[in-house]
Design a protein around this motif. Structure first.
Motif, mmCIF file in Angstrom:
data_model
loop_
_atom_site.group_PDB
_atom_site.id
_atom_site.type_symbol
_atom_site.label_atom_id
_atom_site.label_comp_id
_atom_site.label_asym_id
_atom_site.label_seq_id
_atom_site.Cartn_x
_atom_site.Cartn_y
_atom_site.Cartn_z
ATOM 1 N N THR A 96 0.822 -1.209 0.000
ATOM 2 C CA THR A 96 0.000 0.000 0.000
ATOM 3 C C THR A 96 0.858 1.261 0.000
ATOM 4 O OG1 THR A 96 -1.661 -1.223 1.271
ATOM 5 C CG2 THR A 96 -1.937 1.158 1.130
ATOM 6 N N ASP A 97 1.944 1.258 0.770
ATOM 7 C CA ASP A 97 2.826 2.433 0.798
ATOM 8 C C ASP A 97 3.341 2.777 -0.596
ATOM 9 O OD1 ASP A 97 2.498 2.727 3.497
ATOM 10 O OD2 ASP A 97 4.482 1.989 4.059
ATOM 11 N N ASP A 98 3.607 1.741 -1.401
ATOM 12 C CA ASP A 98 4.109 1.973 -2.761
ATOM 13 C C ASP A 98 3.104 2.768 -3.589
ATOM 14 O OD1 ASP A 98 6.406 0.479 -2.223
ATOM 15 O OD2 ASP A 98 5.499 -1.387 -2.914
ATOM 16 N N TYR A 100 1.037 5.104 -2.644
ATOM 17 C CA TYR A 100 1.075 6.533 -2.325
ATOM 18 C C TYR A 100 2.411 7.180 -2.685
ATOM 19 C CZ TYR A 100 -3.367 5.815 -0.002
ATOM 20 O OH TYR A 100 -4.694 5.514 0.254
ATOM 21 N N VAL A 101 3.497 6.414 -2.581
ATOM 22 C CA VAL A 101 4.806 6.938 -2.993
ATOM 23 C C VAL A 101 4.804 7.235 -4.495
ATOM 24 C CG1 VAL A 101 7.232 6.296 -3.360
ATOM 25 C CG2 VAL A 101 6.160 5.882 -1.142
ATOM 26 N N ARG A 197 -2.691 -4.495 5.024
ATOM 27 C CA ARG A 197 -2.202 -3.774 6.207
ATOM 28 C C ARG A 197 -1.116 -4.571 6.926
ATOM 29 N NH1 ARG A 197 -7.778 -2.104 6.463
ATOM 30 N NH2 ARG A 197 -8.328 -4.011 7.607
ATOM 31 N N ASN A 200 2.086 -4.751 4.793
ATOM 32 C CA ASN A 200 2.736 -3.439 4.785
ATOM 33 C C ASN A 200 3.464 -3.211 6.104
ATOM 34 O OD1 ASN A 200 2.621 -1.040 2.811
ATOM 35 N ND2 ASN A 200 2.404 -0.045 4.797
ATOM 36 N N SER A 201 2.824 -3.607 7.211
ATOM 37 C CA SER A 201 3.439 -3.467 8.526
ATOM 38 C C SER A 201 4.676 -4.347 8.662
ATOM 39 C CB SER A 201 2.416 -3.829 9.607
ATOM 40 O OG SER A 201 2.981 -3.743 10.892
ATOM 41 N N ASN A 204 7.542 -2.764 6.723
ATOM 42 C CA ASN A 204 8.094 -1.606 7.431
ATOM 43 C C ASN A 204 8.952 -2.011 8.632
ATOM 44 O OD1 ASN A 204 6.901 0.159 5.644
ATOM 45 N ND2 ASN A 204 5.089 0.507 6.899
#
Length: 208
Positions: A96-98, A100-101, A197, A200-201, A204
């Motif tokens: 998910t972070d990808d 938004y990046v 989620r 992604n966690s 990270n």
């Protein structure tokens, strides 16, 4: 009352053909931008934020149907002025972070105009659909002019794409309209979102 007839004059056909070529060029511009971002990210972080990129151009039949629903004549001018998703680019990411990046990296480029953003990840659709939709205008550089063309960019994770693909097959290909099935599909979307989620966690926590 608006004229929603289809003008198949030779002049209009030529304009439509030219317009579709411009949209294909816009797709190539956006696709190239994402390929460059993926390459840069790979060099800087030793991994790729993009799993796949796919593109599509609406068919003439789909455009005619959409213009009729809007009560507009099917002309090149009306299509360009009233439809934002003639050209589409879908970017599928591992995390998910990808999403938004990449969205931030694209929209801050100085030749990109952001027209609209709809975040169906933070605010899913009622059926459970999740994705980040961005309408942008990108310049295409022709032999004698530069034009800005609109493209719909969809960014989603592998899990979101998996759910959306199967939901489309189950609901639309089979024309199933059933509350129990709809509820089960939405439940699957929640499971998919929870998986995103958690993964992604995990990522990270590993890179920290």
């Amino acid at each position: 009352m608006a004229d929603n007839s289809t003008d198949f004059s030779v002049e209009n056909q030529e304009k439509l053909k030219k317009l579709m070529a411009h949209y294909r060029c816009a797709i190539m511009e956006i696709e190239t931008k994402f390929r460059v971002l993926d390459e840069e990210f790979s060099l800087r972080h030793d991994r790729n934020p993009i799993s796949s990129v796919s593109t599509r151009l609406k068919s003439h039949e789909s455009l005619i149907e959409k213009m009729k629903r809007k009560g507009l004549a099917v002309t090149a001018e009306n299509i360009e002025n009233n439809i934002n998703d003639v050209a589409g680019v879908r970017v599928v990411c591992p995390f998910t972070d990808d999403v938004y990046v990449l969205a931030k990296a694209l929209t801050r480029q100085n030749d990109i105009d952001v027209i609209r953003i709809k975040d169906y990840i933070e605010n899913p659709k009622e059926n459970g659909y999740r994705s980040l939709h961005i309408i942008v205008a990108v310049p295409i550089f022709l032999a004698d002019e530069t034009r800005k063309m609109r493209v719909e960019v969809q960014l989603r994770t592998i899990a979101m794409d998996f759910w959306a693909s199967l939901e489309h097959q189950l609901r639309y290909k089979k024309e199933i309209q059933n509350e129990e099935i709809s509820g089960e599909l939405k439940s699957c979307a929640e499971i998919s979102a929870d998986l995103d989620r958690r993964m992604n966690s995990l990522r990270n926590s590993i890179i920290q």
